[in-house]
Design an enzyme around this catalytic site. Structure first.
Site, PDB file in Angstrom:
ATOM      1  N   SER A  94       0.843  -1.203  -0.025  1.00 31.24           N
ATOM      2  CA  SER A  94      -0.053   0.102   0.053  1.00 31.24           C
ATOM      3  C   SER A  94       0.805   1.160   0.107  1.00 31.24           C
ATOM      4  CB  SER A  94      -0.990  -0.094   1.080  1.00 31.24           C
ATOM      5  OG  SER A  94      -2.129  -0.872   0.792  1.00 31.24           O
ATOM      6  N   LYS A  97       0.126   3.393  -3.013  1.00 31.46           N
ATOM      7  CA  LYS A  97      -0.931   4.400  -2.915  1.00 31.46           C
ATOM      8  C   LYS A  97      -0.593   5.765  -3.275  1.00 31.46           C
ATOM      9  CE  LYS A  97      -4.529   1.987  -0.362  1.00 31.46           C
ATOM     10  NZ  LYS A  97      -3.935   0.698  -0.314  1.00 31.46           N
ATOM     11  N   SER A 142      -6.274   3.145   3.973  1.00 34.39           N
ATOM     12  CA  SER A 142      -5.740   2.178   3.031  1.00 34.39           C
ATOM     13  C   SER A 142      -6.601   1.276   2.302  1.00 34.39           C
ATOM     14  CB  SER A 142      -4.506   1.136   3.834  1.00 34.39           C
ATOM     15  OG  SER A 142      -3.629   0.916   2.647  1.00 34.39           O
ATOM     16  N   ARG A 274       5.786  -1.567  12.822  1.00 30.52           N
ATOM     17  CA  ARG A 274       6.290  -0.624  11.914  1.00 30.52           C
ATOM     18  C   ARG A 274       6.504   0.650  12.461  1.00 30.52           C
ATOM     19  NH1 ARG A 274       1.610  -1.670   7.568  1.00 30.52           N
ATOM     20  NH2 ARG A 274       0.382  -1.253   9.333  1.00 30.52           N
TER      21      ARG A 274
END
Length: 289
Positions: A94, A97, A142, A274
């Site tokens: 993602s 994007k 997302s 993350r």
């Protein structure tokens, strides 16, 4: 309200400070393996949370595999814990994007950040996806189906041409047009993510300044009196092992720090690592308080 003023300046100005734009080079990166301990610490804690004590003894926690890159724009210096992994290509998931939004905006598929994209009525596991979206919410949550529709409207020929003009990763969009960033041949490294993000920040992408401004607005993740973060996460479940991403930049009063992290994800409940690991390194390096 200081951060709002800073934000407006950064969205308009292609150059921050006196530093001229230049791509990063291998010589500009320094390796600091001390960050590895942060990955290992959270990998152990994550595994302990998932496994009972008896099983932990039989399955010793493994060292987490991951990389963080920090780029100091004022000093034109980069730091990472693993130069080899920093240059290894992975599915962008993602994080794609960001370029997908740029292309859709430039082609008029997305008119602006306020356009409504109607929910298709299909119920999906992620509740936030089961509603109408704007570009801002589709980026924030997302929303894969929205971006799949963008890709279908863009078409293979235009997608390929524009990704090549962006110099994005290996530029290979082979696979399914509406999922190649999740399970196709495209790959991008953390260093390439940094280069792409720096070009976006400085309005050096081959896209209109308006499109770049809107995408940067959609990337807004966090803002307070000390800093602003514009970023995007990614989760490549099509990779083996699965790969988690967080890429973006931190805006300060007098500097910008670009960052890219990716790590092996053993279970979906580890996805928060993350941001947690990256922010720990931000604090260690005095990027944020």
């Amino acid at each position: 309200m200081r951060w709002l003023v800073i934000s407006a300046v950064l969205l308009i100005s292609p150059i921050f400070g006196a530093t001229a734009f230049a791509s990063t080079t291998a010589k500009a990166w320094q390796e600091t393996r001390s960050w590895d301990a942060i990955f290992t610490q959270y990998a152990i804690e994550s595994q302990q949370a998932r496994l009972p004590a008896a099983k932990l003894q039989a399955n010793q926690p493994q060292k987490s595999q991951g990389v963080v890159l920090l780029w100091n724009e004022n000093k034109q210096q980069g730091f990472t814990n693993n130069l080899k992994r920093a240059n290894q290509g992975f599915l962008p998931a993602s994080t794609f994007k960001i370029p997908n939004s740029l292309i859709a905006l430039d082609l008029g598929i997305v008119k602006d950040e306020h356009q409504i994209f109607k929910w298709d009525g299909k119920t999906r596991d992620i509740d936030y996806w089961n509603r109408d979206q704007t570009l801002i919410t589709a980026m924030k949550y997302s929303v894969v189906p929205v971006y799949q529709e963008f890709a279908r409207q863009i078409g293979e020929a235009r997608m390929s041409k524009m990704i090549a003009s962006y110099d994005y990763g290996n530029e290979d969009i082979s696979g399914n047009l509406d999922s190649f960033w999740l399970d196709g041949a495209i790959r991008i490294s953390a260093t390439e993510q940094i280069d792409f993000l720096r070009r976006l920040y400085h309005h050096k992408i081959h896209a209109s300044e308006r499109s770049q401004r809107i995408v940067k607005q959609a990337m807004l993740t966090e803002a307070n009196g000390d800093y602003i973060i514009r970023a995007k996460t990614g989760y490549a479940v099509g990779a083996k092992p699965s790969i988690g991403w967080w890429v973006g930049w931190v805006e300060l009063d007098d500097n910008v720090w670009f960052f890219a992290m990716n790590m092996d994800i053993q279970a979906a409940d580890s996805l928060s690592l993350r941001q947690i690991i990256t922010k720990e390194i931000f604090k260690l390096e005095h990027v944020i308080p």
